[in-house]
Design a protein around this motif. Structure first.
Motif, PDB file in Angstrom:
ATOM      1  N   SER A  31       0.806  -1.220   0.000  1.00  0.00           N
ATOM      2  CA  SER A  31       0.000   0.000   0.000  1.00  0.00           C
ATOM      3  C   SER A  31       0.845   1.278   0.000  1.00  0.00           C
ATOM      4  CB  SER A  31      -0.937   0.008   1.210  1.00  0.00           C
ATOM      5  OG  SER A  31      -0.202   0.035   2.421  1.00  0.00           O
ATOM      6  N   THR A  32       2.048   1.201   0.563  1.00  0.00           N
ATOM      7  CA  THR A  32       2.872   2.410   0.684  1.00  0.00           C
ATOM      8  C   THR A  32       4.008   2.466  -0.323  1.00  0.00           C
ATOM      9  OG1 THR A  32       4.365   1.395   2.312  1.00  0.00           O
ATOM     10  CG2 THR A  32       2.388   2.512   3.158  1.00  0.00           C
ATOM     11  N   GLY A  33       4.457   1.296  -0.813  1.00  0.00           N
ATOM     12  CA  GLY A  33       5.605   1.263  -1.716  1.00  0.00           C
ATOM     13  C   GLY A  33       6.931   1.447  -1.016  1.00  0.00           C
ATOM     14  N   TRP A  34       6.960   1.344   0.311  1.00  0.00           N
ATOM     15  CA  TRP A  34       8.197   1.535   1.063  1.00  0.00           C
ATOM     16  C   TRP A  34       9.204   0.420   0.780  1.00  0.00           C
ATOM     17  CZ3 TRP A  34       5.213   2.649   6.221  1.00  0.00           C
ATOM     18  CH2 TRP A  34       4.796   3.988   6.214  1.00  0.00           C
ATOM     19  N   TYR A  35       8.731  -0.770   0.462  1.00  0.00           N
ATOM     20  CA  TYR A  35       9.625  -1.909   0.212  1.00  0.00           C
ATOM     21  C   TYR A  35       8.869  -2.954  -0.591  1.00  0.00           C
ATOM     22  CZ  TYR A  35       6.953  -3.262   4.356  1.00  0.00           C
ATOM     23  OH  TYR A  35       5.935  -3.479   5.243  1.00  0.00           O
ATOM     24  N   THR A  36       9.619  -3.803  -1.283  1.00  0.00           N
ATOM     25  CA  THR A  36       9.029  -4.884  -2.059  1.00  0.00           C
ATOM     26  C   THR A  36       8.927  -6.138  -1.198  1.00  0.00           C
ATOM     27  OG1 THR A  36      11.159  -5.729  -2.859  1.00  0.00           O
ATOM     28  CG2 THR A  36      10.114  -3.958  -4.136  1.00  0.00           C
ATOM     29  N   TYR A  37       8.269  -7.161  -1.737  1.00  0.00           N
ATOM     30  CA  TYR A  37       8.156  -8.413  -0.988  1.00  0.00           C
ATOM     31  C   TYR A  37       9.518  -9.068  -0.821  1.00  0.00           C
ATOM     32  CZ  TYR A  37       6.032 -12.635   0.825  1.00  0.00           C
ATOM     33  OH  TYR A  37       5.661 -13.668   1.640  1.00  0.00           O
ATOM     34  N   THR A  38      10.384  -8.937  -1.813  1.00  0.00           N
ATOM     35  CA  THR A  38      11.747  -9.464  -1.685  1.00  0.00           C
ATOM     36  C   THR A  38      12.500  -8.727  -0.583  1.00  0.00           C
ATOM     37  OG1 THR A  38      11.786 -10.065  -4.029  1.00  0.00           O
ATOM     38  CG2 THR A  38      13.914  -9.867  -2.908  1.00  0.00           C
ATOM     39  N   ASP A  39      12.332  -7.409  -0.530  1.00  0.00           N
ATOM     40  CA  ASP A  39      12.932  -6.635   0.568  1.00  0.00           C
ATOM     41  C   ASP A  39      12.435  -7.148   1.916  1.00  0.00           C
ATOM     42  OD1 ASP A  39      14.269  -4.990  -1.230  1.00  0.00           O
ATOM     43  OD2 ASP A  39      12.634  -3.518  -1.290  1.00  0.00           O
ATOM     44  N   LEU A  40      11.147  -7.466   1.981  1.00  0.00           N
ATOM     45  CA  LEU A  40      10.562  -7.957   3.231  1.00  0.00           C
ATOM     46  C   LEU A  40      11.208  -9.269   3.657  1.00  0.00           C
ATOM     47  CD1 LEU A  40       8.435  -7.661   5.457  1.00  0.00           C
ATOM     48  CD2 LEU A  40       6.801  -8.802   3.938  1.00  0.00           C
ATOM     49  N   MET A  41      11.472 -10.143   2.703  1.00  0.00           N
ATOM     50  CA  MET A  41      12.123 -11.413   3.039  1.00  0.00           C
ATOM     51  C   MET A  41      13.551 -11.185   3.542  1.00  0.00           C
ATOM     52  SD  MET A  41       9.915 -13.801   2.673  1.00  0.00           S
ATOM     53  CE  MET A  41       8.769 -12.568   3.315  1.00  0.00           C
ATOM     54  N   ASN A  42      14.234 -10.208   2.940  1.00  0.00           N
ATOM     55  CA  ASN A  42      15.574  -9.864   3.424  1.00  0.00           C
ATOM     56  C   ASN A  42      15.511  -9.289   4.838  1.00  0.00           C
ATOM     57  OD1 ASN A  42      16.716 -10.691   1.001  1.00  0.00           O
ATOM     58  ND2 ASN A  42      16.609  -8.651   0.098  1.00  0.00           N
ATOM     59  N   MET A  43      14.515  -8.442   5.085  1.00  0.00           N
ATOM     60  CA  MET A  43      14.325  -7.900   6.430  1.00  0.00           C
ATOM     61  C   MET A  43      14.053  -9.018   7.430  1.00  0.00           C
ATOM     62  SD  MET A  43      11.894  -4.631   5.616  1.00  0.00           S
ATOM     63  CE  MET A  43      12.327  -3.417   4.368  1.00  0.00           C
ATOM     64  N   LEU A  44      13.257  -9.997   7.006  1.00  0.00           N
ATOM     65  CA  LEU A  44      12.959 -11.130   7.884  1.00  0.00           C
ATOM     66  C   LEU A  44      14.226 -11.894   8.236  1.00  0.00           C
ATOM     67  CD1 LEU A  44      10.972 -13.045   9.304  1.00  0.00           C
ATOM     68  CD2 LEU A  44      10.691 -14.229   7.114  1.00  0.00           C
ATOM     69  N   ALA A  45      15.083 -12.110   7.231  1.00  0.00           N
ATOM     70  CA  ALA A  45      16.338 -12.828   7.484  1.00  0.00           C
ATOM     71  C   ALA A  45      17.214 -12.075   8.476  1.00  0.00           C
ATOM     72  CB  ALA A  45      17.092 -13.042   6.168  1.00  0.00           C
ATOM     73  N   VAL A  46      17.305 -10.757   8.308  1.00  0.00           N
ATOM     74  CA  VAL A  46      18.109  -9.950   9.237  1.00  0.00           C
ATOM     75  C   VAL A  46      17.487  -9.963  10.627  1.00  0.00           C
ATOM     76  CG1 VAL A  46      18.908  -7.617   9.748  1.00  0.00           C
ATOM     77  CG2 VAL A  46      19.062  -8.497   7.417  1.00  0.00           C
ATOM     78  N   SER A  47      16.161  -9.814  10.698  1.00  0.00           N
ATOM     79  CA  SER A  47      15.478  -9.770  11.989  1.00  0.00           C
ATOM     80  C   SER A  47      15.604 -11.087  12.743  1.00  0.00           C
ATOM     81  CB  SER A  47      13.997  -9.422  11.781  1.00  0.00           C
ATOM     82  OG  SER A  47      13.857  -8.152  11.191  1.00  0.00           O
ATOM     83  N   GLU A  48      15.567 -12.204  12.013  1.00  0.00           N
ATOM     84  CA  GLU A  48      15.738 -13.512  12.644  1.00  0.00           C
ATOM     85  C   GLU A  48      17.170 -13.705  13.130  1.00  0.00           C
ATOM     86  OE1 GLU A  48      13.696 -15.736  13.539  1.00  0.00           O
ATOM     87  OE2 GLU A  48      12.143 -16.187  12.068  1.00  0.00           O
TER      88      GLU A  48
ATOM     89  N   LEU B 169       7.320 -20.131  -0.035  1.00  0.00           N
ATOM     90  CA  LEU B 169       7.145 -19.919  -1.468  1.00  0.00           C
ATOM     91  C   LEU B 169       8.124 -18.884  -2.008  1.00  0.00           C
ATOM     92  CD1 LEU B 169       3.248 -19.970  -1.774  1.00  0.00           C
ATOM     93  CD2 LEU B 169       4.853 -21.720  -2.533  1.00  0.00           C
ATOM     94  N   GLU B 170       8.387 -17.843  -1.228  1.00  0.00           N
ATOM     95  CA  GLU B 170       9.295 -16.789  -1.684  1.00  0.00           C
ATOM     96  C   GLU B 170      10.734 -17.262  -1.727  1.00  0.00           C
ATOM     97  OE1 GLU B 170      10.830 -13.090  -2.864  1.00  0.00           O
ATOM     98  OE2 GLU B 170       8.767 -13.786  -2.837  1.00  0.00           O
ATOM     99  N   VAL B 171      11.141 -18.066  -0.732  1.00  0.00           N
ATOM    100  CA  VAL B 171      12.553 -18.436  -0.598  1.00  0.00           C
ATOM    101  C   VAL B 171      12.892 -19.701  -1.376  1.00  0.00           C
ATOM    102  CG1 VAL B 171      14.334 -19.121   1.055  1.00  0.00           C
ATOM    103  CG2 VAL B 171      12.751 -17.285   1.628  1.00  0.00           C
ATOM    104  N   LEU B 172      12.007 -20.682  -1.353  1.00  0.00           N
ATOM    105  CA  LEU B 172      12.336 -21.985  -1.948  1.00  0.00           C
ATOM    106  C   LEU B 172      11.737 -22.202  -3.324  1.00  0.00           C
ATOM    107  CD1 LEU B 172      12.032 -24.287   1.199  1.00  0.00           C
ATOM    108  CD2 LEU B 172      14.028 -23.061   0.322  1.00  0.00           C
ATOM    109  N   THR B 173      10.811 -21.335  -3.735  1.00  0.00           N
ATOM    110  CA  THR B 173      10.238 -21.432  -5.072  1.00  0.00           C
ATOM    111  C   THR B 173      10.229 -20.038  -5.692  1.00  0.00           C
ATOM    112  OG1 THR B 173       7.909 -20.976  -4.580  1.00  0.00           O
ATOM    113  CG2 THR B 173       8.699 -23.225  -4.154  1.00  0.00           C
ATOM    114  N   SER B 174       9.671 -19.950  -6.892  1.00  0.00           N
ATOM    115  CA  SER B 174       9.530 -18.660  -7.551  1.00  0.00           C
ATOM    116  C   SER B 174       8.068 -18.237  -7.622  1.00  0.00           C
ATOM    117  CB  SER B 174      10.118 -18.729  -8.970  1.00  0.00           C
ATOM    118  OG  SER B 174      11.486 -19.060  -8.914  1.00  0.00           O
TER     119      SER B 174
END
Length: 202
Positions: free
Chosen positions: A34-51, A130-135
């Protein structure tokens, strides 16, 4: 105004994401779209860093997103927005729980919250897998709910990701001398593997 927007978006996330940090992922995905602040791929990278960093994953994600959107003040606004509902709710619960501990309506409400939190966490897990192990992408902007590169002649599976995930499952569950190691060891090794594969594929 972006600071107020960050606070409000993460206030809503903290208020409704029942079930912990992973349950915030569907909300964070909606915020990004809704905001365009980040993409879904960015979100997965953020998740990896946060974990990979100390602290609750939901707070880490809020801080990361806020910093990405508006620097240090944005990180502070998003983090405060994320934790404020929890503080308010915990104070209220602590004040009234003793009086309502045996109330059947309270018991039924908590009983109903459990499957809701399970569903949110399950949806987040499916999205990450789905994002990490598939396309495959579950949500696609511009219409449609599923997008697969196979339809365009691409590959469905992320083979390096699948191999790494399988190796980690084996190492952390079935190799006695290795499975007792601290999780940060496996996180660090995974980062190294990612760097090596990234340079090899570049």
């Amino acid at each position: 105004m972006i600071y107020l927007q960050l606070f409000w978006e993460f206030f809503k996330t903290g208020l409704f994401a029942v079930g912990g940090g992973m349950a915030t992922l569907p909300f964070l995905q909606a915020i990004g779209e809704s905001t365009g602040w980040y993409t879904y791929t960015d979100l997965m990278n953020m998740l990896a860093v946060s974990e990979s960093t100390p602290g609750p994953i939901g707070i880490n994600m809020a801080t990361y997103v806020g910093f990405t959107a508006a620097g240090v003040p944005g990180a502070a606004a998003a983090t405060v927005g994320e934790i404020t509902p929890s503080i308010i709710v915990i104070l209220i619960v602590a004040a009234v729980l003793h009086s309502f501990r045996n109330n059947p309506y309270v018991d039924r409400a908590f009983y109903g919250l459990r499957p809701a939190s399970t569903g949110l966490i399950g949806a987040a897990c499916v999205s990450v897998i789905l994002e990490v192990l598939t396309s495959v992408q579950l949500v696609v902007q511009g219409g449609g709910i599923v997008k697969s590169p196979v339809l365009g002649g691409g590959s469905l599976f992320n083979v390096p990701g699948l191999l790494l995930a399988a190796a980690l499952i084996v190492l952390t569950n079935y190799v006695p001398k290795v499975k007792g190691l601290h999780p940060i060891v496996f996180i660090g090794l995974s980062a190294v593997v990612g760097i090596v594969f990234g340079f090899a594929g570049a």
